[in-house]
Scaffold this motif. Structure first.
Motif, PDB file in Angstrom:
ATOM      1  N   ALA A   1       0.854  -1.190   0.000  1.00 22.23           N
ATOM      2  CA  ALA A   1       0.000   0.000   0.000  1.00 22.23           C
ATOM      3  C   ALA A   1       0.890   1.240   0.000  1.00 22.23           C
ATOM      4  O   ALA A   1       1.038   1.934   1.004  1.00 22.23           O
ATOM      5  CB  ALA A   1      -0.930  -0.009   1.211  1.00 22.23           C
ATOM      6  N   ILE A   2       1.496   1.539  -1.143  1.00 22.28           N
ATOM      7  CA  ILE A   2       2.456   2.638  -1.207  1.00 22.28           C
ATOM      8  C   ILE A   2       1.746   3.982  -1.141  1.00 22.28           C
ATOM      9  O   ILE A   2       0.615   4.135  -1.602  1.00 22.28           O
ATOM     10  CB  ILE A   2       3.327   2.542  -2.487  1.00 22.28           C
ATOM     11  N   TYR A   3       2.415   4.968  -0.555  1.00 19.65           N
ATOM     12  CA  TYR A   3       1.896   6.339  -0.417  1.00 19.65           C
ATOM     13  C   TYR A   3       0.595   6.401   0.387  1.00 19.65           C
ATOM     14  O   TYR A   3      -0.164   7.353   0.277  1.00 19.65           O
ATOM     15  CB  TYR A   3       1.651   6.980  -1.791  1.00 19.65           C
ATOM     16  N   MET A   4       0.321   5.396   1.207  1.00 18.88           N
ATOM     17  CA  MET A   4      -0.964   5.357   1.896  1.00 18.88           C
ATOM     18  C   MET A   4      -1.136   6.511   2.882  1.00 18.88           C
ATOM     19  O   MET A   4      -2.233   7.062   3.024  1.00 18.88           O
ATOM     20  CB  MET A   4      -1.141   4.006   2.600  1.00 18.88           C
ATOM     21  N   ASN A   5      -0.066   6.891   3.564  1.00 18.50           N
ATOM     22  CA  ASN A   5      -0.184   8.016   4.502  1.00 18.50           C
ATOM     23  C   ASN A   5      -0.617   9.284   3.785  1.00 18.50           C
ATOM     24  O   ASN A   5      -1.457  10.044   4.274  1.00 18.50           O
ATOM     25  CB  ASN A   5       1.151   8.250   5.227  1.00 18.50           C
ATOM     26  N   GLU A   6      -0.035   9.504   2.603  1.00 18.15           N
ATOM     27  CA  GLU A   6      -0.406  10.692   1.840  1.00 18.15           C
ATOM     28  C   GLU A   6      -1.861  10.626   1.375  1.00 18.15           C
ATOM     29  O   GLU A   6      -2.598  11.610   1.439  1.00 18.15           O
ATOM     30  CB  GLU A   6       0.514  10.858   0.632  1.00 18.15           C
ATOM     31  N   LEU A   7      -2.277   9.448   0.922  1.00 18.80           N
ATOM     32  CA  LEU A   7      -3.646   9.305   0.430  1.00 18.80           C
ATOM     33  C   LEU A   7      -4.660   9.525   1.541  1.00 18.80           C
ATOM     34  O   LEU A   7      -5.699  10.166   1.347  1.00 18.80           O
ATOM     35  CB  LEU A   7      -3.828   7.917  -0.198  1.00 18.80           C
ATOM     36  N   GLU A   8      -4.363   8.976   2.713  1.00 15.68           N
ATOM     37  CA  GLU A   8      -5.284   9.155   3.840  1.00 15.68           C
ATOM     38  C   GLU A   8      -5.339  10.620   4.278  1.00 15.68           C
ATOM     39  O   GLU A   8      -6.396  11.110   4.699  1.00 15.68           O
ATOM     40  CB  GLU A   8      -4.854   8.253   4.999  1.00 15.68           C
ATOM     41  N   SER A   9      -4.224  11.323   4.151  1.00 15.04           N
ATOM     42  CA  SER A   9      -4.233  12.746   4.509  1.00 15.04           C
ATOM     43  C   SER A   9      -5.078  13.541   3.510  1.00 15.04           C
ATOM     44  O   SER A   9      -5.713  14.530   3.879  1.00 15.04           O
ATOM     45  CB  SER A   9      -2.804  13.299   4.559  1.00 15.04           C
ATOM     46  N   PHE A  10      -5.110  13.096   2.238  1.00 14.52           N
ATOM     47  CA  PHE A  10      -5.945  13.775   1.249  1.00 14.52           C
ATOM     48  C   PHE A  10      -7.430  13.664   1.621  1.00 14.52           C
ATOM     49  O   PHE A  10      -8.207  14.593   1.409  1.00 14.52           O
ATOM     50  CB  PHE A  10      -5.727  13.187  -0.145  1.00 14.52           C
ATOM     51  N   VAL A  11      -7.810  12.495   2.165  1.00 19.75           N
ATOM     52  CA  VAL A  11      -9.195  12.317   2.603  1.00 19.75           C
ATOM     53  C   VAL A  11      -9.483  13.223   3.798  1.00 19.75           C
ATOM     54  O   VAL A  11     -10.509  13.906   3.859  1.00 19.75           O
ATOM     55  CB  VAL A  11      -9.469  10.846   2.965  1.00 19.75           C
ATOM     56  N   ALA A  12      -8.557  13.240   4.749  1.00 18.49           N
ATOM     57  CA  ALA A  12      -8.742  14.061   5.948  1.00 18.49           C
ATOM     58  C   ALA A  12      -8.856  15.540   5.602  1.00 18.49           C
ATOM     59  O   ALA A  12      -9.607  16.283   6.240  1.00 18.49           O
ATOM     60  CB  ALA A  12      -7.583  13.825   6.920  1.00 18.49           C
ATOM     61  N   GLU A  13      -8.115  15.973   4.576  1.00 18.60           N
ATOM     62  CA  GLU A  13      -8.126  17.382   4.192  1.00 18.60           C
ATOM     63  C   GLU A  13      -9.277  17.729   3.252  1.00 18.60           C
ATOM     64  O   GLU A  13      -9.475  18.895   2.906  1.00 18.60           O
ATOM     65  CB  GLU A  13      -6.805  17.741   3.513  1.00 18.60           C
ATOM     66  N   GLY A  14     -10.033  16.708   2.827  1.00 18.69           N
ATOM     67  CA  GLY A  14     -11.143  16.972   1.921  1.00 18.69           C
ATOM     68  C   GLY A  14     -10.750  17.034   0.467  1.00 18.69           C
ATOM     69  O   GLY A  14     -11.563  17.379  -0.393  1.00 18.69           O
ATOM     70  N   ILE A  15      -9.493  16.707   0.184  1.00 16.00           N
ATOM     71  CA  ILE A  15      -9.046  16.720  -1.211  1.00 16.00           C
ATOM     72  C   ILE A  15      -9.682  15.556  -1.971  1.00 16.00           C
ATOM     73  O   ILE A  15     -10.156  15.712  -3.089  1.00 16.00           O
ATOM     74  CB  ILE A  15      -7.506  16.659  -1.278  1.00 16.00           C
ATOM     75  N   LEU A  16      -9.693  14.380  -1.346  1.00 16.57           N
ATOM     76  CA  LEU A  16     -10.432  13.236  -1.868  1.00 16.57           C
ATOM     77  C   LEU A  16     -11.739  13.112  -1.107  1.00 16.57           C
ATOM     78  O   LEU A  16     -11.769  13.236   0.120  1.00 16.57           O
ATOM     79  CB  LEU A  16      -9.630  11.942  -1.696  1.00 16.57           C
ATOM     80  N   THR A  17     -12.820  12.843  -1.855  1.00 14.66           N
ATOM     81  CA  THR A  17     -14.089  12.583  -1.168  1.00 14.66           C
ATOM     82  C   THR A  17     -14.203  11.125  -0.758  1.00 14.66           C
ATOM     83  O   THR A  17     -14.870  10.812   0.228  1.00 14.66           O
ATOM     84  CB  THR A  17     -15.271  12.945  -2.078  1.00 14.66           C
ATOM     85  N   ASP A  18     -13.565  10.230  -1.507  1.00  9.98           N
ATOM     86  CA  ASP A  18     -13.627   8.802  -1.202  1.00  9.98           C
ATOM     87  C   ASP A  18     -12.288   8.143  -1.521  1.00  9.98           C
ATOM     88  O   ASP A  18     -11.701   8.402  -2.577  1.00  9.98           O
ATOM     89  CB  ASP A  18     -14.708   8.113  -2.029  1.00  9.98           C
TER      90      ASP A  18
END
Length: 664
Positions: free
Chosen positions: A560-577
């Protein structure tokens, strides 16, 4: 007049090689073909004035035309052209592609359909060669059929046609007893070990050494009984020699200043080679895990070149990857030129050659060294084609080896060539290990080895002059006739890079796989519904639209590469899902995730000038399966057949609503 046109569109050089091979064969039987890229239409030729044209064209992974054919495709699709624009033109067409990609044969089919619509007459069925199973399976029969057509059209005699085919009538002595079999195998072993290469190389020289391999009864070394006793092999005539290399006693001064491949043009390249510095090299997955391919990441700094480059994440860079030193040394030694490999070498066209319009290949310097050519210009890893194997057959002192090599390049031996050379991906070194008495003239290799193509890698991120690249390690064990374990050519080289190293790269034309897509303003990106990721400095730039990322991996704990970054995108509202699909742990692939979230997916599958679907990953499985999954979803939702659903998806792809960045 016995002239006709050959036109090609080629991205990696394979279509060009085939087109020029057809030209050379046609010249041998007395014809006068002209060979151009498709984009030279209306410049060096006018297709609507031609009587006969052979087209060889490839389709890139994302369905685009090759760079030297894109203009042609646009021009013949002009709505202003009359329906009889190409009336009077007979043509044949050979398409090259890879069935791993959903856009397989898109461009050849499009050209064929449009030429027919403009009144041209196709003489026989379009050839569709698949690189996944072996281009030769279709290419060779297509060429044979074309030459039968030429023979009939220009009234060429059988005697003249024999100029491109010969029957050596060489019988292979059959092995009848176990004792004779053992004797032959022992002789072969002695031949292999009679030179330094079989016992550890040359003292003080980094030399490739073969690993032991027991060839099966029917293998690269020995064909079936039927093939072995065939007295009338239909063998192509060896390509005409045309180069002479002259090596002096002098060392070449400043050989490090030779510009990469003589700055010879290559489709897709938009800059000259320039140097970047490696500032990071690390693993991004567990290197000891046996579950997945090891993935690594390198980061390079563009330095002073950065302001001139308009690169963004999703774009790619070409790395100028060299051939391995040990492999180069082995080939040069087998050619008998290792001792002079670093001396000044001048290439000239042989004044006695019978090859028409012979020229020094543009990617090779006229004044160079043999080592430089074999390290940076010539592809020694690509599986040898049948013309090269034909020359290897002339370069052995062993009649049994010659017979078998002739079988492999014969019409009757096509299946053996595919099974024992093409499919296992044997290299030139593998072939030389298998046939130890082959000592090819170095000039012939320079003539016949293909150009070493730089390797493109997509940027996973680009910021402040620095770009990150993630790559999977390719592994090729010593099986199926491969005589040394190895990683992919680029993998081995990338793995060797260390912080502080400088490497040569070249700019690649901007990708369609970028956000926002080409032609859109950057400030429009935040308002686009997305099935991918996006990062902006200010959340105020984001509209309330879905931005969904389906992330597929085998095991979250492993890849699961870059997972910390992806989860932060969700927390910041950058990703909706962020929808994670673990194929191994939860038996859920991306396709399963798409089907479970139909309410979120379906809106993306209707035509829209705004929303985008981005697909990134492996072409051999993932991208084809996801494409089929989307097709199934559309077919079920709209109650239409699969082919109709695929046509709708192709429209999305054509309009840059469905964008892929996939690799083989």
């Amino acid at each position: 007049m016995a002239d006709f046109l050959i036109a090609y569109g080629s991205q990696t050089g394979q279509a060009e090689t085939i087109a020029k091979s057809v030209k050379e064969k046609a010249e041998l039987i007395g014809l006068v073909p002209r060979c151009f890229t498709l984009d030279e239409n209306e410049k060096n030729f006018n297709l609507h004035e031609e009587k006969l044209c052979a087209i060889v064209v490839s389709s890139t992974g994302d369905g685009d035309a090759p760079d030297n054919a894109a203009r042609f495709v646009r021009r013949i699709n002009r709505r202003t052209l009359p329906n009889d624009h190409l009336k009077g033109l007979d043509y044949v067409i050979l398409g090259l592609g890879d069935s791993n990609y959903s856009s397989y044969q898109t461009v050849p089919r499009k050209i064929d359909k449009q030429m027919s619509a403009l009144g041209a007459n196709r003489l026989f069925d379009r050839g569709e060669a698949d690189d996944q199973v072996g281009l030769e399976l279709v290419v060779e029969p297509w060429i044979d059929q074309f030459f039968k057509t030429l023979a009939a059209r220009f009234n060429i005699s059988d005697e003249k046609m024999n100029a491109i085919t010969e029957s050596p009538n060489i019988k292979l002595n059959q092995v009848k007893t176990d004792e004779e079999k053992k004797a032959l195998l022992q002789k072969r072993k002695e031949d292999e070990e009679s030179d330094d290469e079989g016992r550890g190389g040359v003292q003080g020289v980094d030399m490739l050494i073969p690993e032991h391999y027991d060839y099966p009864e029917v293998s690269l070394l020995k064909g079936s009984q039927v093939l072995s006793i065939d007295e009338n092999l239909r063998v192509p005539i060896a390509p005409q020699p045309f180069l002479v290399s002259s090596v002096s006693h002098k060392k070449l001064e400043d050989d490090h200043k030779l510009e990469w491949q003589n700055l010879c043009k290559m489709p897709g390249v938009v800059t000259k080679p320039f140097k970047v510095m490696v500032v990071s090299a690390e693993f991004v997955t567990d290197p000891f895990s046996k579950k997945i391919k090891t993935k690594r990441m390198i980061t390079v700094d563009f330095g002073d070149h950065a302001p001139k480059l308009q690169y963004e994440p999703g774009d790619a860079i070409y790395f100028c990857v060299p051939n391995p030193l040990a492999e180069v040394n082995f080939i040069l030694k087998r050619c008998g030129v290792l001792s002079i490999a670093d001396q000044q070498c001048e290439l000239t066209v042989d004044s006695k050659t019978e090859k028409i319009n012979a020229q020094i290949p543009g990617h090779v310097h006229k004044l160079t060294t043999l080592r430089h050519m074999f390290t940076t210009c010539l592809d020694i890893r690509r599986s040898p084609g049948r013309p090269l194997i034909r020359v290897l057959a002339e370069s052995t002192s062993d009649p049994l080896e010659k017979r078998r090599l002739l079988e492999l390049c014969s019409a009757q031996g096509m299946k053996d060539f595919t099974d024992f050379v093409r499919t296992p991906g044997l290299s030139l070194a593998d072939m030389l290990f298998a046939f130890p008495n082959v000592k090819p003239p170095v000039d012939r290799l320079i003539e016949l080895l293909p150009r070493l193509i730089p390797r493109p890698y997509s940027m996973s991120s680009y910021e402040n002059r620095r770009a990150r690249f993630v790559y999977s390690e390719m592994e090729f064990p010593a099986t199926e006739g491969r005589r040394h374990s190895r990683k992919g050519l680029a993998t081995d080289w990338l793995n060797s890079l260390r912080i502080g190293d400088t490497v040569e790269v070249m700019g690649k034309e901007p990708a369609r796989f970028r956000l926002p897509p080409l032609g859109m303003e950057k400030n429009e990106a935040g308002s686009m519904p997305l099935l991918m990721k996006l990062k902006k400095d200010s959340l105020s730039e984001f509209s309330e639209v879905p931005r969904i990322l389906f992330f597929g991996c085998r095991d979250m704990a492993v890849d699961a590469i870059y997972m910390n970054e992806l989860e932060s995108f969700v927390a910041e509202g950058i990703l909706t899902d962020l929808i994670i699909c673990e194929s191994e742990q939860k038996k859920e692939r991306v396709q399963d995730g798409l089907r479970k979230n139909l309410d979120k997916v379906l809106p993306f599958l209707t035509p829209s000038s705004n929303s985008k679907i981005y697909i990134c990953g492996d072409a051999k499985g993932m991208s084809k399966d996801v494409w089929q999954c989307f097709s199934d979803i559309v077919a079920k939702d709209q109650n239409i057949p699969d082919m109709e659903a695929k046509k709708k998806l192709m429209e999305l792809k054509k309009n840059d609503q469905y964008i892929e960045d996939v690799w083989g």
